[in-house]
Design a protein around this motif. Structure first.
Motif, mmCIF file in Angstrom:
data_model
loop_
_atom_site.group_PDB
_atom_site.id
_atom_site.type_symbol
_atom_site.label_atom_id
_atom_site.label_comp_id
_atom_site.label_asym_id
_atom_site.label_seq_id
_atom_site.Cartn_x
_atom_site.Cartn_y
_atom_site.Cartn_z
ATOM 1 N N GLY A 194 0.773 -1.232 0.000
ATOM 2 C CA GLY A 194 0.000 0.000 0.000
ATOM 3 C C GLY A 194 0.799 1.275 0.000
ATOM 4 O O GLY A 194 0.226 2.362 0.119
ATOM 5 N N ARG A 195 2.118 1.180 -0.127
ATOM 6 C CA ARG A 195 2.959 2.382 -0.102
ATOM 7 C C ARG A 195 3.865 2.413 -1.316
ATOM 8 O O ARG A 195 4.134 1.393 -1.938
ATOM 9 N N LEU A 196 4.340 3.609 -1.618
ATOM 10 C CA LEU A 196 5.384 3.714 -2.631
ATOM 11 C C LEU A 196 6.662 3.087 -2.077
ATOM 12 O O LEU A 196 7.047 3.367 -0.937
ATOM 13 N N MET A 254 1.016 6.740 -12.145
ATOM 14 C CA MET A 254 0.525 5.383 -12.354
ATOM 15 C C MET A 254 0.433 4.630 -11.033
ATOM 16 O O MET A 254 -0.474 3.819 -10.824
ATOM 17 N N ALA A 255 1.372 4.892 -10.137
ATOM 18 C CA ALA A 255 1.298 4.282 -8.812
ATOM 19 C C ALA A 255 0.014 4.698 -8.104
ATOM 20 O O ALA A 255 -0.671 3.876 -7.473
ATOM 21 N N ILE A 264 -2.772 -3.008 -3.422
ATOM 22 C CA ILE A 264 -1.813 -2.698 -2.363
ATOM 23 C C ILE A 264 -0.385 -3.044 -2.809
ATOM 24 O O ILE A 264 0.579 -2.514 -2.272
ATOM 25 N N ASP A 265 -0.284 -3.944 -3.790
ATOM 26 C CA ASP A 265 1.000 -4.246 -4.421
ATOM 27 C C ASP A 265 0.808 -4.093 -5.920
ATOM 28 O O ASP A 265 -0.222 -4.536 -6.467
ATOM 29 N N ALA A 266 1.775 -3.488 -6.591
ATOM 30 C CA ALA A 266 1.630 -3.262 -8.030
ATOM 31 C C ALA A 266 2.994 -3.098 -8.665
ATOM 32 O O ALA A 266 3.956 -2.653 -8.024
ATOM 33 N N VAL A 267 3.064 -3.456 -9.936
ATOM 34 C CA VAL A 267 4.305 -3.331 -10.697
ATOM 35 C C VAL A 267 3.960 -2.930 -12.125
ATOM 36 O O VAL A 267 2.916 -3.319 -12.661
ATOM 37 N N MET A 268 4.826 -2.154 -12.744
ATOM 38 C CA MET A 268 4.641 -1.745 -14.119
ATOM 39 C C MET A 268 5.045 -2.885 -15.046
ATOM 40 O O MET A 268 6.014 -3.620 -14.786
ATOM 41 N N LEU A 269 4.313 -3.020 -16.145
ATOM 42 C CA LEU A 269 4.700 -3.899 -17.237
ATOM 43 C C LEU A 269 5.183 -3.028 -18.389
ATOM 44 O O LEU A 269 5.167 -1.800 -18.296
ATOM 45 N N ASP A 270 5.621 -3.654 -19.462
ATOM 46 C CA ASP A 270 6.136 -2.878 -20.582
ATOM 47 C C ASP A 270 5.023 -2.015 -21.152
ATOM 48 O O ASP A 270 3.951 -2.509 -21.509
ATOM 49 N N GLY A 271 5.263 -0.728 -21.234
ATOM 50 C CA GLY A 271 4.272 0.198 -21.759
ATOM 51 C C GLY A 271 4.661 0.701 -23.133
ATOM 52 O O GLY A 271 5.233 -0.023 -23.943
ATOM 53 N N GLY A 272 4.376 1.978 -23.385
ATOM 54 C CA GLY A 272 4.742 2.563 -24.661
ATOM 55 C C GLY A 272 4.068 1.843 -25.821
ATOM 56 O O GLY A 272 2.898 1.475 -25.766
ATOM 57 N N LEU A 273 4.827 1.606 -26.872
ATOM 58 C CA LEU A 273 4.290 0.994 -28.087
ATOM 59 C C LEU A 273 3.912 -0.470 -27.892
ATOM 60 O O LEU A 273 3.158 -1.029 -28.683
ATOM 61 N N SER A 274 4.449 -1.104 -26.834
ATOM 62 C CA SER A 274 4.171 -2.525 -26.596
ATOM 63 C C SER A 274 2.834 -2.766 -25.910
ATOM 64 O O SER A 274 2.284 -3.871 -26.003
ATOM 65 N N ALA A 275 2.313 -1.780 -25.199
ATOM 66 C CA ALA A 275 1.153 -1.981 -24.336
ATOM 67 C C ALA A 275 -0.084 -2.364 -25.135
ATOM 68 O O ALA A 275 -0.488 -1.645 -26.056
ATOM 69 N N GLN A 276 -0.693 -3.497 -24.779
ATOM 70 C CA GLN A 276 -1.866 -3.987 -25.491
ATOM 71 C C GLN A 276 -2.695 -4.869 -24.566
ATOM 72 O O GLN A 276 -2.173 -5.502 -23.647
ATOM 73 N N LEU A 277 -3.990 -4.905 -24.843
ATOM 74 C CA LEU A 277 -4.924 -5.595 -23.952
ATOM 75 C C LEU A 277 -6.086 -6.144 -24.767
ATOM 76 O O LEU A 277 -6.591 -5.479 -25.684
#
Length: 303
Positions: A194-196, A254-255, A264-277
């Motif tokens: 839950g914290r940075l 983003m955090a 409460i826990d989070a991590v970035m994945l590859d963003g930019g041009l790669s980001a897709q869903l």
């Protein structure tokens, strides 16, 4: 030409007037203060519920919603595509693209038909995925090292963990290694309990002013997984291609987005041009394609 330019300016001005109100004021100051308060004694999760947006969620086992926000002093317009699901109902696994013996290109177009949700995973180098990769219990690639690198782990009881560097060895080589079914590494870690994370707030650790398309994965206190993809949303009259421009939240914004979505826990994945869903539902398929293929993805398949 001058007439066309004037009309365009008029459309932009009208769209800005109709844009959604900011979700926070003086965003840059707030994130700076959040970093200075990171080591406080009150965990952020205790007050996160009151800060969560009122969203309209669609879908069944995979729920999703669109959240319009404005970021920073310039009120950068962005849409957050938020997804949430229970990993005990949806088996989370890596989808590794292969071309013979080599890694192949993956995009949401190649997501396996049973998958109800699919998105690109981790960070990448020219040679393939960066860091630790475990698939179906077998280690495909040794762990990487980094102060901001976190491991996403799916264990044998179907729980999803975001493991900070300080606990990485326990899962990678220690007592918990035998329960790891799927795992990958990514960076930077956005939230820890839950914290940075302390290291995220160090001067020079990240470029605090850089904006980009973002994709992140988080875990809520109840164990549900939250995924968030951002898309630039300047004005409704602009073509869809504008949504793929590399403009979006800073890392600290983003955090906060993940925190407000209940993680409460989070991590970035590859963003930019790669980001897709990709989200598949009985009512149809919803796609947010990227502009670049990747070698590996995360998919959610019904049990």
């Amino acid at each position: 030409m001058r007439t066309l330019a004037a009309r365009a300016i008029g459309l932009l001005a009208a769209a800005m007037v109709a844009a959604p109100a900011p979700i926070w004021a003086q965003r840059t100051r707030l994130t700076d203060r959040a970093c200075s308060d990171t080591l406080g004694t009150v965990p952020a999760r205790r007050s996160a519920a009151s800060s969560q947006p009122l969203l309209t969620w669609r879908g069944g086992s995979v729920e999703w919603s669109e959240w319009p926000v404005q970021l920073g002093r310039r009120a950068v317009p962005v849409t957050v595509i938020a997804v949430r699901f229970d990993p005990t109902q949806l088996r989370l696994a890596l989808d590794i693209a292969r071309a013979g013996e080599l890694l192949g290109p993956w995009s949401i177009d190649g997501a396996p038909p049973p998958a109800l949700v699919a998105f690109n995973a981790g960070q990448f180098t020219d040679d393939g995925p960066w860091g630790w990769v475990v698939h179906r219990g077998r280690e495909w690639q040794a762990p990487g090292a980094g102060a901001l690198a976190a491991s996403i782990v799916v264990d044998s009881s179907d729980r999803v963990h975001i493991v900070p560097p300080s606990r990485a060895s326990e899962w990678q080589t220690g007592r918990s290694r035998g329960s790891v079914v799927e795992a990958l590494q990514s960076y930077p870690q956005l939230l820890a309990d839950g914290r940075l994370p302390r290291v995220l707030c160090r001067v020079g650790a990240i470029n605090r002013g850089h904006r980009d398309i973002r994709l992140a994965l988080g875990v809520r206190p109840d164990g549900r997984v939250v995924v968030a993809l951002t898309r630039y949303a300047p004005v409704a009259v602009l073509p869809e291609a504008a949504s793929r421009l590399p403009i979006g939240p800073t890392t600290l914004e983003m955090a906060e987005i993940m925190w407000r979505l209940g993680a409460i826990d989070a991590v970035m994945l590859d963003g930019g041009l790669s980001a897709q869903l990709l989200i598949r539902q009985e009512t149809g398929v919803h796609r947010w394609p990227g502009l670049r293929s990747v070698p590996m993805a995360i998919v959610g398949i019904p049990r």
